[in-house]
Every structure is written in C-alpha cells, then in structure tokens.
Scaffold this motif. Structure first.
Motif, PDB file in Angstrom:
ATOM      1  N   VAL A  31      39.737  54.046  55.932  1.00 19.84           N
ATOM      2  CA  VAL A  31      38.799  53.861  55.017  1.00 19.84           C
ATOM      3  C   VAL A  31      39.526  52.665  53.849  1.00 19.84           C
ATOM      4  N   VAL A  32      40.725  52.580  54.228  1.00 16.47           N
ATOM      5  CA  VAL A  32      41.538  51.511  53.280  1.00 16.47           C
ATOM      6  C   VAL A  32      40.730  50.126  53.240  1.00 16.47           C
ATOM      7  N   LEU A  38      35.991  46.899  48.560  1.00 14.79           N
ATOM      8  CA  LEU A  38      35.347  47.487  47.188  1.00 14.79           C
ATOM      9  C   LEU A  38      35.942  46.824  45.872  1.00 14.79           C
ATOM     10  N   LEU A  39      37.096  47.010  45.873  1.00 18.29           N
ATOM     11  CA  LEU A  39      38.167  46.656  44.789  1.00 18.29           C
ATOM     12  C   LEU A  39      37.652  44.965  44.468  1.00 18.29           C
ATOM     13  N   LEU A  43      34.480  45.646  42.179  1.00 22.55           N
ATOM     14  CA  LEU A  43      35.151  46.062  40.967  1.00 22.55           C
ATOM     15  C   LEU A  43      35.849  44.935  39.980  1.00 22.55           C
ATOM     16  N   PHE A  44      36.558  44.013  40.854  1.00 22.69           N
ATOM     17  CA  PHE A  44      37.342  43.052  39.954  1.00 22.69           C
ATOM     18  C   PHE A  44      36.234  41.936  39.489  1.00 22.69           C
ATOM     19  N   PRO A  45      35.130  41.626  40.311  1.00 26.53           N
ATOM     20  CA  PRO A  45      34.048  40.788  39.618  1.00 26.53           C
ATOM     21  C   PRO A  45      33.584  41.058  38.375  1.00 26.53           C
ATOM     22  N   LEU A  46      33.637  42.375  38.125  1.00 30.59           N
ATOM     23  CA  LEU A  46      32.971  42.977  36.766  1.00 30.59           C
ATOM     24  C   LEU A  46      33.548  42.309  35.626  1.00 30.59           C
ATOM     25  N   PHE A  47      35.047  41.889  35.813  1.00 28.54           N
ATOM     26  CA  PHE A  47      35.809  41.371  34.667  1.00 28.54           C
ATOM     27  C   PHE A  47      34.996  40.006  34.299  1.00 28.54           C
TER      28      PHE A  47
END
Length: 318
Positions: A31-32, A38-39, A43-47
């Motif tokens: 899963v890693v 995903l990160l 998630l990081f692009p949300l910045f």
C-alpha cells in the motif's frame, strides 16, 4: 471507574492492532507506493490552490505573490467567452451521459443472453479493442475517415446518394458534437459493459431458475431479475457522471485533438479553455480559480445526486 476501564481496553486494542499489522506487513507494504502517490499528486498540490486567490508571479513564487482575494473568480463570471464554453461543456456531458449510460447496459444485457461462447468472445474482443487505443490515435483515424478528399465516410455517403458532394465534417461547428459523441460511444461501449457484466454474474441463479419455472420469458427475466441486481452499479456510475458534468474527461481529449479555428465555437470546452488561458496565456491564477470552481461544483453535484438517490431509492453510496 469507567475511564480507568476504558484506558486499558484501548491499550489492549492498540496492541492487538499493531500485532495484526505486523503479521500482514508484506501486504501492508504494498500500500505504501499508493500512499506516496496520493501524497505527491493529490495532497501536496492542494498547497497550490492559494494561487487562485493571488496574482501569481513565477519570480515571486506562491508565498511571495500578492493576495487579491476573489479577483479571478469575478473575472471568470464576467468573462464574455465563458458562457459559450460552459454551454459546450454541459451540453456535451449531458448528451453523452444520455447515450453512454444506457447503451453499455443494453450491450451487456445482450451479451449476457448470448449462449454461443465463440460468438460472445468475438463480440467482446471487437467491442473492447477501441478502448485500448489512445485518443491521439483515434483522433488521427477520425481525421482520415472524415476527410472530404479521401475519407471512406464521405465516399460511402456520396456513392449511395445520401450526399451530393463531400461534407467537411471537422470544419462544420454543428457537426462537432455528433462526432464527439459517436467517437466516445465507439471507444468506450465495450469496455464500459464489463462493469455491468460483472454485476450480472452475481445474479442469484436460483431466482433466475424460479422465474423460468414460473413461465417468465427472457424479457421479463431481464426486467424483474437482472435489472434490479445491477441497479446499485447503475446508480453509482450515474452519480459519478453527474459529478463530472463540468469535467472534461473524454470531451477534453476529443476537443483538444480535433478542435480547429472552424469548429472552435462548438468544440471549446472548459478544460481546453483552462489549458489555453493558463498555459498559453500564462494566466495561472485565473486558470486555477476555474479549476477550483469545477471541483466545488463537482462536489456539490455528487452530494446532491447521492441525496436524491437516497430519497428515491433508499440507497446511499457515500
């Protein structure tokens, strides 16, 4: 006393969870990579979403760019070029949903009723094949097929007397929607039917046999046995399609590859407009604001469609 009992219980539960996690360590390690992806990509692009509220300058960076609030959102709603683009985006998505949802269901129902194994496999192979071609390849094929000089479609239509002279399909704005819908159906019909065929494989055979014993014909079995069994799958895909009304999907691929200066009035959709304004014209903040609006509208549509489904069928899917 209650709190004292709860704390040891929680510690015990955590220990058991850790022990179970360690037993499955090889599976959990698989899963890693997905979590890292995903990160990195979700998630990081949300910045970077704060660009929509700033006058972004590449030399100043995201943090150093000036804050302008809702300036770019106001520019979007007052842009005279937006309404035709929105009309094309929503119109194409709605019409495609009208065809691309029921047609795979009908095709899957027909395949499910076929008893000749070799014919069934042949039909599935032929219908699945276009899905594995990229939109770039399909677009080149469409340009060749629709050519007014040597395209076989024009050749067939003129030879049969349907057309008096070759028709420049890709040069006529009013023809673009039909081309886009036809290509989408041809590419995705077979592959989309796999989902429904998988759902049909879970139909209880005892119920089917009972329907046969009761004298139900093939059509009645489809309506009263098969369709109720695949209804949850149909609803999930319908909700997803509703959420994608403002998203390009295949519309973007077709418009990007087949759009030209002649058919642009009907071919330009929101995603190609964002690409043009954001990259070609370097209006990064404006393009980000449009993308953020698309995501917000998609979320509202998804929640609304799910609420309607729960109110009408009693089923909620998230």
């Amino acid at each position: 006393m209650k709190h004292e009992k709860t704390v040891p219980y929680k510690k015990k539960a955590l220990k058991e969870f850790g022990r179970e996690l360690w037993k499955q360590r090889e599976l959990q390690l698989m899963v890693v990579p997905a979590l890292i992806a995903l990160l990195l990509f979700s998630l990081f692009p949300l910045f970077g979403l704060q660009i929509a509220f700033k006058d972004y300058k590449m030399n100043s960076g995201i943090i150093g760019s000036a804050w302008v609030g809702l300036k770019h959102f106001k520019a979007f709603f007052t842009d005279p070029n937006v309404m035709p683009v929105l009309w094309n985006t929503i119109g194409l998505s709605v019409i495609k949903a009208f065809f691309t949802i029921p047609l795979p269901i009908i095709f899957a129902l027909l395949l499910n009723e076929v008893t000749h194994t070799h014919f069934k496999k042949l039909a599935q192979t032929i219908s699945y094949f276009p899905y594995f071609l990229s939109w770039s390849v399909i677009s080149l094929m469409a340009i060749t097929w629709l050519s007014p000089q040597n395209g076989f479609i024009n050749g067939f239509l003129t030879s049969t007397g349907i057309l008096e002279k070759p028709y420049f399909f890709l040069g006529e704005p009013k023809a673009f929607w039909g081309i886009s819908i036809a290509l989408d159906i041809w590419k995705n019909l077979g592959y989309s039917s796999i989902i429904y065929l998988a759902a049909m494989s879970n139909v209880d055979q005892e119920v089917t046999e009972a329907a046969v014993v009761d004298g139900a014909g093939r059509l009645r079995r489809i309506i009263h046995v098969t369709m109720p069994a695949i209804l949850p799958t149909v609803m999930i895909l319908l909700i997803i399609n509703i959420g994608n009304l403002l998203r390009g999907g295949s519309n973007f691929d077709i418009s990007y590859n087949l759009m030209n200066s002649l058919n642009q009035p009907r071919a330009e959709i929101l995603d190609t407009y964002v690409l043009k304004t954001g990259i070609s014209m370097a209006r990064f903040s404006y393009a980000t604001a449009i993308g953020l609006l698309q995501s917000v509208v998609a979320s509202v549509l998804l929640i609304s469609a799910n609420a309607i489904s729960k109110a009408t069928t009693g089923e909620s899917y998230f």
